[in-house]
Each structure stands twice: as C-alpha cells, then as structure tokens.
Scaffold this active site. Structure first.
Site, PDB file in Angstrom:
ATOM      1  N   GLU A   1     -25.097 108.484  38.952  1.00  0.00           N
ATOM      2  CA  GLU A   1     -26.698 108.011  39.219  1.00  0.00           C
ATOM      3  C   GLU A   1     -26.677 107.238  40.593  1.00  0.00           C
ATOM      4  O   GLU A   1     -27.136 106.217  40.745  1.00  0.00           O
ATOM      5  CB  GLU A   1     -27.046 106.881  38.116  1.00  0.00           C
ATOM      6  CG  GLU A   1     -28.447 106.761  37.869  1.00  0.00           C
ATOM      7  CD  GLU A   1     -28.868 106.014  36.521  1.00  0.00           C
ATOM      8  OE1 GLU A   1     -30.033 105.970  36.438  1.00  0.00           O
ATOM      9  OE2 GLU A   1     -27.935 105.570  35.818  1.00  0.00           O
TER      10      GLU A   1
ATOM     11  N   ASP B   1     -20.610 109.004  32.954  1.00  0.00           N
ATOM     12  CA  ASP B   1     -21.469 108.146  31.946  1.00  0.00           C
ATOM     13  C   ASP B   1     -21.758 109.405  31.006  1.00  0.00           C
ATOM     14  O   ASP B   1     -22.748 110.309  31.158  1.00  0.00           O
ATOM     15  CB  ASP B   1     -22.758 107.781  32.464  1.00  0.00           C
ATOM     16  CG  ASP B   1     -23.651 107.444  31.530  1.00  0.00           C
ATOM     17  OD1 ASP B   1     -23.346 107.193  30.419  1.00  0.00           O
ATOM     18  OD2 ASP B   1     -24.861 106.629  32.163  1.00  0.00           O
TER      19      ASP B   1
ATOM     20  N   ASN C   1     -23.125 108.763  27.961  1.00  0.00           N
ATOM     21  CA  ASN C   1     -24.553 108.299  27.300  1.00  0.00           C
ATOM     22  C   ASN C   1     -24.271 108.584  25.766  1.00  0.00           C
ATOM     23  O   ASN C   1     -25.205 108.873  25.063  1.00  0.00           O
ATOM     24  CB  ASN C   1     -25.776 109.259  27.645  1.00  0.00           C
ATOM     25  CG  ASN C   1     -26.420 108.378  28.859  1.00  0.00           C
ATOM     26  OD1 ASN C   1     -26.506 107.039  28.917  1.00  0.00           O
ATOM     27  ND2 ASN C   1     -26.775 109.163  29.870  1.00  0.00           N
TER      28      ASN C   1
ATOM     29  N   ASN D   1     -26.152 103.150  39.000  1.00  0.00           N
ATOM     30  CA  ASN D   1     -27.408 102.760  38.994  1.00  0.00           C
ATOM     31  C   ASN D   1     -28.184 102.495  40.311  1.00  0.00           C
ATOM     32  O   ASN D   1     -28.793 101.510  40.554  1.00  0.00           O
ATOM     33  CB  ASN D   1     -27.414 101.674  37.973  1.00  0.00           C
ATOM     34  CG  ASN D   1     -29.113 101.488  37.452  1.00  0.00           C
ATOM     35  OD1 ASN D   1     -29.827 102.244  37.673  1.00  0.00           O
ATOM     36  ND2 ASN D   1     -29.391 100.135  36.912  1.00  0.00           N
TER      37      ASN D   1
ATOM     38  N   HIS E   1     -23.441  99.045  34.399  1.00  0.00           N
ATOM     39  CA  HIS E   1     -22.481  99.523  34.108  1.00  0.00           C
ATOM     40  C   HIS E   1     -21.104  98.977  34.962  1.00  0.00           C
ATOM     41  O   HIS E   1     -21.293  98.346  36.007  1.00  0.00           O
ATOM     42  CB  HIS E   1     -22.009 101.199  34.369  1.00  0.00           C
ATOM     43  CG  HIS E   1     -23.091 102.181  33.589  1.00  0.00           C
ATOM     44  ND1 HIS E   1     -22.885 102.813  32.612  1.00  0.00           N
ATOM     45  CD2 HIS E   1     -24.528 101.994  33.738  1.00  0.00           C
ATOM     46  CE1 HIS E   1     -23.935 103.460  32.082  1.00  0.00           C
ATOM     47  NE2 HIS E   1     -24.910 103.031  32.638  1.00  0.00           N
TER      48      HIS E   1
END
Length: 271
Positions: A35, A148, A150, A9, A246
């Site tokens: 990310e 990830d 999702n 992130n 995360h």
C-alpha cells in the site's frame, strides 16, 4: 537474514512519521512494503530509495491506491513485477525478488471491507491464488511471501472475534481458505512457529482508540515454504513507534542470502 514487512498505508505518510530512519537502524536484508499509494515519479530517490538498498516498486495504475515495493541489500538475480493477471497487476499487488533458490514476495491481497463487489474480487483472487501457490510449492524453490493478506486466521488472531465473524477479514470462507493452505503441509505461518501467544496484532482500526486499547487484528504475515520450517530464528512485531495503522513484522532466518560485494548505493528506484 532479516526480513521486515509493513503495510505503510501510504509510503509518503510512513516516511513523514520516521519509518525510513527506523528502517535503516534495523539491519534488515529485505524490506517488503504494501500500500505505497504513490506513483514512482512522485517519490524522491534520496528519501524513498535509501542508501544501502536496491529498490523496486510496482505501482497501481490508479493514483493514490495500492502498490507494493521491495528493498534489498543484495541485488536480486531477477525481479518480477506482477503475478500475470491483468486485473490484479493493474492494482500493483505483487512483486517478487529472486536470489538464487529463494523467492521473496511482497503481496497485498485485496480487501473486501469496502463492499460486496470488492469482497467478490477478493474471493476470485483467493480462488486463483491457491493453485498458484500449489505450483510454487512444487517448483523446488524456497519462498517467503510477505505482506498484508487481509485475513485473520484464528480466534486468537483478533481481539473481538465473536463480533467479526460476518465481517471481511474474518469470514468463515476466508479462514477455511487459510486453513486449507496450511493443511497442505507446503506452507507455514512463520510467526506462529515461534510465537503462540494471544494479542499479537499487526493492524488496528483508527476508530475507537483501538491502538491504545490494543483491539487489533493479525493480518500481516510472512508465509514460508515448508523447506524453511527450521530456518525461522526470531519473530517480533514493532510497536514502540507508529508509522501506519499496521505495525512492522520482523523475522530472522538462519538462511544465507549471500553477500553483496558492491554495496548498494542510493539510486533511482528501477522502472
């Protein structure tokens, strides 16, 4: 062989929270990041390509958005940036490192949480990705796909599953897609091979004290080819410190990656 995956992130944010200091203590052979939210020119090599690792980034064209990275103690035989789909590659969602017969991929599957348009993009990616994975399964290579995804697969994989059945990440179509993937007997959820417990989450919303109350989702995976089924030796989710929304997913494999004769030294991330 130890592999760590983390949706950072924002890799600069994760660095400021101590991620790289922690990472260097883990003796990991490969680290997959999703990310990154940065362009390569914005990253200082001494901070974002730590000593002892070869570092590879695949940025999104849009600044401050998406992006993936992969760090390795051993120099890969080959690096593949992008999956070959212009719309996805423009968002920096895929990077693959090949070591002999083994491919390790850092993947950031699209999210549909921002609206119906993005959910359709997610579905279209899934439609294309399943045949791609089928081709990989037939290639004779070993695969570890970190990242990830999702999607929380089963009710055990998120705290409030009843209230999220109409929300992106736990839609019936998404869950069936993962079930179909695993039912092929070509791909396995490596974490669940060793840990079948509830409340094993890797992501928590920043709202409503979700982290403190452990109201989370398990959406980060290391999905492996069936050839590696008996090679998974340890799995864990690191939660003692928080580098992102995360948590790092750590897995050990009884698999010889090979030794790197010339220890990797700090270097500029390769373009």
């Amino acid at each position: 062989m130890r592999i760590i995956t983390l949706n950072a992130n924002g890799i600069r944010s994760a660095e400021s929270k101590g991620f790289f200091k922690w990472m260097l203590l883990q003796n990991a052979d490969i680290i997959c990041i999703q990310e990154t939210k940065a362009q390569l020119y914005q990253l200082k090599p001494e901070l974002f390509c730590p000593t002892g690792y070869y570092c590879f980034y695949h940025d999104a064209e849009k600044k401050g958005y998406s992006g993936v990275a992969l760090f390795s103690k051993k120099q890969p035989d080959k690096i593949i940036r992008g999956i070959g789909w212009p719309d996805i590659d423009a968002e920096g969602r895929f990077i693959e490192a090949q070591f002999g017969k083994l491919s390790v991929i850092s993947l950031y599957l699209p999210s549909g949480t921002s609206g119906a348009d993005r959910q359709q993009i997610k579905f279209k990616f899934m439609d294309r990705f399943l045949p791609y994975l089928q081709e990989c399964a037939q290639s004779g290579r070993d695969y570890i796909i970190c990242g990830d995804w999702n999607i929380a697969h089963k009710e055990i994989d998120l705290k409030n599953w009843r209230g999220n059945q109409k929300n992106s990440g736990f839609l019936p179509e998404e869950r069936v897609w993962l079930t179909q993937l695993f039912a092929s007997n070509h791909w396995l959820d490596a974490f669940r091979l060793l840990n079948q417990e509830a409340e094993q989450y890797t992501w928590w919303s920043n709202r409503g004290q979700a982290w403190k109350k452990n109201v989370g989702w398990r959406i980060d995976y290391q999905i492996i080819s069936a050839s590696l089924k008996d090679k998974v030796s340890a799995v864990s989710i690191y939660k003692d410190e928080r580098f992102s929304d995360h948590a790092p997913l750590i897995m050990d494999y009884d698999y010889e990656l090979g030794s790197n004769a010339d220890n990797a030294s700090a270097k500029v991330p390769e373009l």
